[in-house]
Design a protein around this motif. Structure first.
Motif, PDB file in Angstrom:
ATOM      1  N   ALA A 232      45.368  45.009   8.000  1.00  0.00           N
ATOM      2  CA  ALA A 232      45.539  45.431   9.387  1.00  0.00           C
ATOM      3  C   ALA A 232      45.953  44.256  10.269  1.00  0.00           C
ATOM      4  O   ALA A 232      46.799  44.396  11.164  1.00  0.00           O
ATOM      5  N   SER A 233      45.365  43.092  10.014  1.00  0.00           N
ATOM      6  CA  SER A 233      45.698  41.916  10.821  1.00  0.00           C
ATOM      7  C   SER A 233      47.166  41.550  10.677  1.00  0.00           C
ATOM      8  O   SER A 233      47.835  41.220  11.671  1.00  0.00           O
ATOM      9  N   TYR A 234      47.703  41.621   9.460  1.00  0.00           N
ATOM     10  CA  TYR A 234      49.110  41.255   9.300  1.00  0.00           C
ATOM     11  C   TYR A 234      50.021  42.295   9.952  1.00  0.00           C
ATOM     12  O   TYR A 234      51.065  41.944  10.521  1.00  0.00           O
ATOM     13  N   ALA A 235      49.628  43.561   9.891  1.00  0.00           N
ATOM     14  CA  ALA A 235      50.435  44.590  10.555  1.00  0.00           C
ATOM     15  C   ALA A 235      50.548  44.299  12.048  1.00  0.00           C
ATOM     16  O   ALA A 235      51.630  44.421  12.643  1.00  0.00           O
ATOM     17  N   HIS A 236      49.450  43.906  12.680  1.00  0.00           N
ATOM     18  CA  HIS A 236      49.476  43.563  14.105  1.00  0.00           C
ATOM     19  C   HIS A 236      50.309  42.304  14.356  1.00  0.00           C
ATOM     20  O   HIS A 236      50.831  42.121  15.460  1.00  0.00           O
ATOM     21  N   ARG A 237      50.441  41.472  13.353  1.00  0.00           N
ATOM     22  CA  ARG A 237      51.216  40.242  13.515  1.00  0.00           C
ATOM     23  C   ARG A 237      52.704  40.538  13.681  1.00  0.00           C
ATOM     24  O   ARG A 237      53.396  39.826  14.421  1.00  0.00           O
TER      25      ARG A 237
END
Length: 353
Positions: A232-237
């Motif tokens: 999820a964190s990379y998607a937001h990145r």
């Protein structure tokens, strides 16, 4: 064709904050941490965490206490969550590769980059513009326990009571290390390389260690959970995302009934009527506190209607004309939001726009 830009605002009145205000929730889109080139619209997700050597991976798994299939499942959960979150954004059309490439299972450092010939083959096979690869992945789950006084329930029904007894308090800490690379074949550039170390803690307590262990999350679910955090964190990145923000709407004091009447209009989504009511109320007050609250509500109404210039003006007016200190903060928040929306528009643009 996917829409290049979605509405940034929806509204829900949630609950009473206190006797004189309500909470309003707005959904807005915030920019990605990095701006991906606009010619990249179709994105392929690839798992490159298959072990280079199956036998060595089994041995390493025995030494670390992590079976290869457990780590594989956690890596799978990481990419699945990345895809799910990316699909909530209008930025990319996301495709998942069927194959699993050999690379960085149990790895602490990134493997050598994929060759551009391999990237171009994947792009041609799946008809995509770029490739996002989970290049390395490792996980761990550590359990500790100690004896201490714990609370348990004795008896049942009306006879149930909570008592303290000597028992076992147990903690489980799951961690994952996940590394992503974003390959851009047009520029022959690794556009982004980023590593996440994510952890989460769970606890349980019971009279015995066996009982506490039964209550504690198992390591398979724990590492999958933390892996999903990394995905999820990379998607937001890389993609703009919707987030919720909370605003205050005043409906008192009753000495100026326009506050409450406008609030009632707002609660049934009649914001233009609410604005008209608050404007009329402002013409009928000479009280600085009430005037500040009316200006604040007017700013909120304009923000809900996505008229951010007017929202900023009225938030500032609450401070400059009536000394409402929160108005200054609100005006700054709206200015920041206006800047972010401009970035979002740029990030969601298509190459030929």
């Amino acid at each position: 064709m996917r829409p290049k830009y979605l509405p940034l605002i929806t509204l829900a009145v949630l609950a009473l904050l206190n006797s004189c205000s309500k909470t309003v929730t707005l959904n807005r889109m915030v920019p990605a941490e990095i701006s991906v080139p606009t010619y990249i619209q179709r994105l392929l997700l690839v798992d490159r965490t298959a072990p280079q050597n199956e036998s060595l991976a089994i041995i390493e798994g025995i030494l670390t206490g992590e079976a290869p299939f457990e780590v594989k499942n956690a890596a799978e959960a990481t990419l699945t969550r990345a895809q799910q979150v990316l699909n909530t954004s209008p930025r990319f059309e996301v495709i998942r590769a069927r194959e699993r490439l050999r690379g960085g299972l149990f790895a602490q450092t990134f493997p050598a980059p994929l060759l551009w010939g391999e990237i171009e083959r994947l792009c041609s096979q799946y008809d995509v513009d770029a490739v996002l690869v989970l290049e390395k992945f490792s996980s761990d789950f550590i359990v500790t326990d100690k004896r201490q006084m714990v609370k348990i329930t004795q008896g049942s029904g009306r006879d149930a009571k909570e008592v303290e007894v000597m028992g076992v308090y147990m903690e489980g800490v799951a961690s994952v290390n996940a590394g992503f690379r974003f390959y851009d074949p047009r520029s022959k550039n690794i556009f982004d390389q980023f590593n996440y170390d994510k952890t989460n803690l769970w606890s349980a307590e019971a009279e015995t260690r066996t009982q506490a262990a039964t209550l504690l999350i198992d390591k398979v679910r724990a590492t999958q959970y933390v892996g999903r955090m990394a995905g999820a964190s990379y998607a937001h990145r890389i993609a703009p995302m919707n987030v919720s923000i909370r605003r205050t709407m005043y409906e008192k004091p009753k000495s100026n009934p326009a506050l409450g009447r406008g609030s009632r209009f707002a609660q049934v989504n009649q914001w233009e009527e609410a604005l008209d009511t608050w404007h009329m109320g402002l013409n009928q007050t000479n009280n600085s506190k009430t005037g500040g609250r009316l200006c604040h509500n007017i700013a909120l109404g304009y923000e809900v209607m996505n008229d951010l210039e007017n929202a900023r003006f009225w938030a500032g007016k609450a401070f400059t004309d009536y000394g409402y200190k929160k108005g200054r903060t609100y005006a700054q928040e709206i200015s920041r939001r206006m800047r972010q929306e401009e970035i979002v528009r740029e990030q969601l643009a298509r190459e030929n726009d």
